[in-house]
Scaffold this active site. Sequence first.
Site, PDB file in Angstrom:
ATOM      1  N   HIS A   1       2.172 -14.243  10.023  1.00 24.41           N
ATOM      2  CA  HIS A   1       2.493 -12.763   9.913  1.00 24.41           C
ATOM      3  C   HIS A   1       1.950 -12.205   8.502  1.00 24.41           C
ATOM      4  O   HIS A   1       2.259 -12.538   7.512  1.00 24.41           O
ATOM      5  CB  HIS A   1       4.147 -12.388   9.756  1.00 24.41           C
ATOM      6  CG  HIS A   1       4.286 -10.982   9.941  1.00 24.41           C
ATOM      7  ND1 HIS A   1       4.508 -10.399  11.248  1.00 24.41           N
ATOM      8  CD2 HIS A   1       4.536 -10.051   9.022  1.00 24.41           C
ATOM      9  CE1 HIS A   1       4.770  -9.086  11.144  1.00 24.41           C
ATOM     10  NE2 HIS A   1       4.801  -8.852   9.678  1.00 24.41           N
ATOM     11  N   ALA A   2       1.161 -11.193   8.838  1.00 25.52           N
ATOM     12  CA  ALA A   2       0.440 -10.428   7.714  1.00 25.52           C
ATOM     13  C   ALA A   2       1.410  -9.837   6.323  1.00 25.52           C
ATOM     14  O   ALA A   2       2.227  -9.497   6.643  1.00 25.52           O
ATOM     15  CB  ALA A   2      -0.557  -9.271   7.972  1.00 25.52           C
TER      16      ALA A   2
ATOM     17  N   HIS B   1      -3.962  -1.756   6.787  1.00 21.11           N
ATOM     18  CA  HIS B   1      -2.513  -1.609   6.385  1.00 21.11           C
ATOM     19  C   HIS B   1      -2.201  -2.590   5.102  1.00 21.11           C
ATOM     20  O   HIS B   1      -1.792  -2.011   4.014  1.00 21.11           O
ATOM     21  CB  HIS B   1      -1.591  -2.137   7.311  1.00 21.11           C
ATOM     22  CG  HIS B   1      -0.175  -2.107   7.189  1.00 21.11           C
ATOM     23  ND1 HIS B   1       0.883  -1.196   7.563  1.00 21.11           N
ATOM     24  CD2 HIS B   1       0.513  -3.070   6.512  1.00 21.11           C
ATOM     25  CE1 HIS B   1       2.019  -1.644   7.007  1.00 21.11           C
ATOM     26  NE2 HIS B   1       1.883  -2.774   6.484  1.00 21.11           N
ATOM     27  N   GLU B   2      -2.628  -3.649   5.234  1.00 23.25           N
ATOM     28  CA  GLU B   2      -2.436  -4.574   3.922  1.00 23.25           C
ATOM     29  C   GLU B   2      -3.047  -4.409   2.743  1.00 23.25           C
ATOM     30  O   GLU B   2      -2.559  -4.493   1.532  1.00 23.25           O
ATOM     31  CB  GLU B   2      -2.912  -6.230   4.463  1.00 23.25           C
ATOM     32  CG  GLU B   2      -2.066  -6.781   5.511  1.00 23.25           C
ATOM     33  CD  GLU B   2      -0.297  -6.571   5.418  1.00 23.25           C
ATOM     34  OE1 GLU B   2      -0.003  -6.518   4.159  1.00 23.25           O
ATOM     35  OE2 GLU B   2       0.431  -6.451   6.386  1.00 23.25           O
TER      36      GLU B   2
ATOM     37  N   HIS C   1      -1.299  -1.893   0.704  1.00 24.90           N
ATOM     38  CA  HIS C   1      -0.379  -2.074   0.059  1.00 24.90           C
ATOM     39  C   HIS C   1      -1.125  -2.727  -1.355  1.00 24.90           C
ATOM     40  O   HIS C   1      -0.572  -2.394  -2.837  1.00 24.90           O
ATOM     41  CB  HIS C   1       0.339  -3.515   0.358  1.00 24.90           C
ATOM     42  CG  HIS C   1       1.314  -3.273   1.645  1.00 24.90           C
ATOM     43  ND1 HIS C   1       2.442  -2.528   1.453  1.00 24.90           N
ATOM     44  CD2 HIS C   1       1.243  -3.781   2.460  1.00 24.90           C
ATOM     45  CE1 HIS C   1       2.909  -2.566   2.340  1.00 24.90           C
ATOM     46  NE2 HIS C   1       2.360  -3.464   3.489  1.00 24.90           N
TER      47      HIS C   1
ATOM     48  N   GLU D   1       4.578   1.136   2.937  1.00 25.49           N
ATOM     49  CA  GLU D   1       4.221   0.760   4.467  1.00 25.49           C
ATOM     50  C   GLU D   1       3.185   1.705   5.162  1.00 25.49           C
ATOM     51  O   GLU D   1       2.738   1.536   6.026  1.00 25.49           O
ATOM     52  CB  GLU D   1       5.299   0.432   5.243  1.00 25.49           C
ATOM     53  CG  GLU D   1       6.333  -0.952   4.941  1.00 25.49           C
ATOM     54  CD  GLU D   1       5.449  -1.967   4.893  1.00 25.49           C
ATOM     55  OE1 GLU D   1       4.245  -2.257   5.621  1.00 25.49           O
ATOM     56  OE2 GLU D   1       5.922  -2.984   4.092  1.00 25.49           O
TER      57      GLU D   1
ATOM     58  N   HIS E   1      10.674 -10.251  10.711  1.00 23.60           N
ATOM     59  CA  HIS E   1      11.360  -9.638   9.698  1.00 23.60           C
ATOM     60  C   HIS E   1      13.056 -10.048   9.586  1.00 23.60           C
ATOM     61  O   HIS E   1      13.622  -9.785   8.753  1.00 23.60           O
ATOM     62  CB  HIS E   1      11.185  -8.348   9.691  1.00 23.60           C
ATOM     63  CG  HIS E   1       9.710  -7.641   9.655  1.00 23.60           C
ATOM     64  ND1 HIS E   1       8.922  -8.057  10.860  1.00 23.60           N
ATOM     65  CD2 HIS E   1       8.979  -7.002   8.668  1.00 23.60           C
ATOM     66  CE1 HIS E   1       7.758  -7.510  10.341  1.00 23.60           C
ATOM     67  NE2 HIS E   1       7.733  -7.087   9.031  1.00 23.60           N
TER      68      HIS E   1
ATOM     69  N   TYR F   1       9.461   0.772   8.272  1.00 21.63           N
ATOM     70  CA  TYR F   1       8.369   0.708   9.039  1.00 21.63           C
ATOM     71  C   TYR F   1       8.366   2.084  10.039  1.00 21.63           C
ATOM     72  O   TYR F   1       7.478   2.851  10.289  1.00 21.63           O
ATOM     73  CB  TYR F   1       8.236  -0.227   9.975  1.00 21.63           C
ATOM     74  CG  TYR F   1       7.769  -1.783   9.082  1.00 21.63           C
ATOM     75  CD1 TYR F   1       6.492  -1.709   8.604  1.00 21.63           C
ATOM     76  CD2 TYR F   1       8.782  -2.540   9.005  1.00 21.63           C
ATOM     77  CE1 TYR F   1       6.285  -2.830   7.717  1.00 21.63           C
ATOM     78  CE2 TYR F   1       8.680  -3.901   8.298  1.00 21.63           C
ATOM     79  CZ  TYR F   1       7.210  -3.846   7.778  1.00 21.63           C
ATOM     80  OH  TYR F   1       7.016  -4.816   6.952  1.00 21.63           O
TER      81      TYR F   1
HETATM   82  O1  X8Z Z   1       5.199  -6.416   9.140  1.00 22.76           O
HETATM   83  C1  X8Z Z   1       4.246  -5.449   9.313  1.00 22.76           C
HETATM   84  C2  X8Z Z   1       2.954  -5.815   8.373  1.00 22.76           C
HETATM   85  C3  X8Z Z   1       3.287  -6.411   7.106  1.00 22.76           C
HETATM   86  S1  X8Z Z   1       3.955  -5.516   6.008  1.00 22.76           S
HETATM   87  C4  X8Z Z   1       1.784  -6.515   9.067  1.00 22.76           C
HETATM   88  N1  X8Z Z   1       4.294  -4.542  10.161  1.00 22.76           N
HETATM   89  C5  X8Z Z   1       5.424  -4.363  11.046  1.00 22.76           C
HETATM   90  C6  X8Z Z   1       5.666  -5.387  12.314  1.00 22.76           C
HETATM   91  O2  X8Z Z   1       4.562  -5.898  12.165  1.00 22.76           O
HETATM   92  O3  X8Z Z   1       6.425  -5.523  12.759  1.00 22.76           O
HETATM   93  C7  X8Z Z   1       3.319  -3.502  10.360  1.00 22.76           C
HETATM   94  C8  X8Z Z   1       3.671  -2.577  11.327  1.00 22.76           C
HETATM   95  C9  X8Z Z   1       5.285  -3.087  11.607  1.00 22.76           C
HETATM   96 ZN    ZN Z   2       3.240  -3.726   5.122  1.00 25.26          ZN
END
Ligand code: X8Z
Ligand code: ZN
Length: 603
Positions: free
Chosen positions: A342-343, A372-373, A376, A400, A502, A512
Amino acid sequence: MLPISVHAQAKRAPTAADAKAFIASAEARLTELALRANQAGWVAATYITDDTEALNAEASKNYAVAVQQLALDARRFDKVKLSPELRRKFTLLRLGLAAPPPGNPGEAAELTRITTSMEADYGKGTYCRQAPKDSTRASTGGAAGSDCLQISELSRILVDSRDPATLLDAWQGWHRVGAPMRQRYARFVTLSNKGARELGFADAGAMWRSNYDMPPDQFAKEVDRLWEQVKPLYVALHAYVRARLVQQYGPRVVPANGMIPAHLLGNMWAQEWGNIYPIVAPQGAAPTYDIGALLRAKHTDVKGMVKYGEGFFTSMGFAPMPATFWERSQFTKPRDREVVCHASAWDIDDRDDLRVKMCLDVTTEDFITAHHEIGHNFYQRAYKDQPFLFKGGANDGFHEAIGDAIALSITPSYLQQVGLLDASAVPGPEADIPLLLRQAMDKVAFLPFGLLVDKWRWQVFSGETTPASYNKDWWDLRARYQGVAPPMARSEADFDPGAKYHVPANTPYMRYFLARVLQFQFYRAMCQASGYKGPLHRCSFYGSKEAGARLNAMLEAGQSEPWPETLYKLTGSRQLDASAITEYFAPLKTWLDQQNAGKPVGW
Ligand code: X8Z
Ligand code: ZN
């Protein structure tokens, strides 16, 4: 009752100077402990073993216990008159943890062991079609064998397959990762609530809601207000997509006026739907480009994708990432070990050691994630001169939203400017609706999901949802907000929230939802700063130093002031406001309403 440490100083009341010294020493101590925790966290996430997990748990516990202890000690300054800036540091110290540990050392250690083990189990999650010989490894066992699929492969199936049975198999296979976490999650809730109550919050959810410079109840009302602003757009998109899915799969798979089964939307959590854009593309319209295909045509590799993200920021006047960023980041999934794919973006030393950790493929989705990353990282670097407690997003939704706001500028003319699209292939206004629909499939589809993950956790922390209805209440929220249904019977033997990163990683999620709204506010403001005039969705502020300066003014403030003031620096407004996202999608909303005329809308 006075904290013990006060007795020694009982001779005189604490002063503002004492408070200042207390914060200075707290910041020095936490800087050191955060560095250790980040280093341990990085190796644990990029090389999952029992040892890295234990080291990570230890370092996170040391950091968390220190924050908790300092926050409790700090109560002796509650009645001291302080400058707003110093008072803010105390407030932020008290809000510093997503899982505050209880004062009892055994329970504090148990809490961090649970969180690190749940995240590691998520990272190791595999679905083995044939049961492995050792049946205890059924859902989270060792290195994935050849017949075992991990989340990236299972996600690929959800993107590529058009066979409901294959899609269902991938969906249910991944969702098995949750069940073994269920009991640990319940214990985790008890322990983090205990820590939150020791700090004076009603529960851990109330603590999360207190992190937005307004009373927690008001924040809950704010997100509901924003949802009401965007709901008509979502409902229109849902109806249109459902009708196209009925055409694709038939009314036996997709009920014409009911909820959409969760395995058909091109994403494991049905949170973003852009991957199935080919199914819903307007009939008769010329096909639009696929950014992944453009990148592959130019033989761009994953590092190259990240370079596009960096290049956007440098075009606006930001300095490039340091050499260590390129040396130390993880851009692709290693073949020889297990990692948390997970990024995420990291700021290891709170200064210059910035990194991303991703498992990128050359696809449209991952191109956006790369932006996105790195967003940050640019934020982190912009506030690196702030004191420790002010290093952070104005609120977590801001953090975010930065990279995403930049990525909204990836328009046809931008793609031409950077050489990804030939001049002859740049579509004109006739492509507006297809491009807006492609964008809405990600941005608009996400809104209810972004809202409901923490609606569920708020209920869990408050006790309104107990373990006896974890899964039922999860799916009730998904039904209510998303109009999405589980594709097969679920029960309380399952723990489907645990299949979303998460939840086991305990990363709050309302950020988000906020970011989906904020990124359009940021984008509109940067478009204006760049001098752009025209329909919002065609704006790109690539190369605009004016937009860059305005953005930097917001970023460098970190969390040193209430977020409305920071928002004002970029946008001239102090309000969260969904009017930018509705303005952006206004032409699509008109079109969707035409498509939906005479058809069922809602579920
Ligand atoms: O978790 C993230 C990022 C890392 S901060 C990749 N996002 C949420 C997800 O993947 O559920 C970005 C969009 C929503
Ligand atoms: Zn993020």
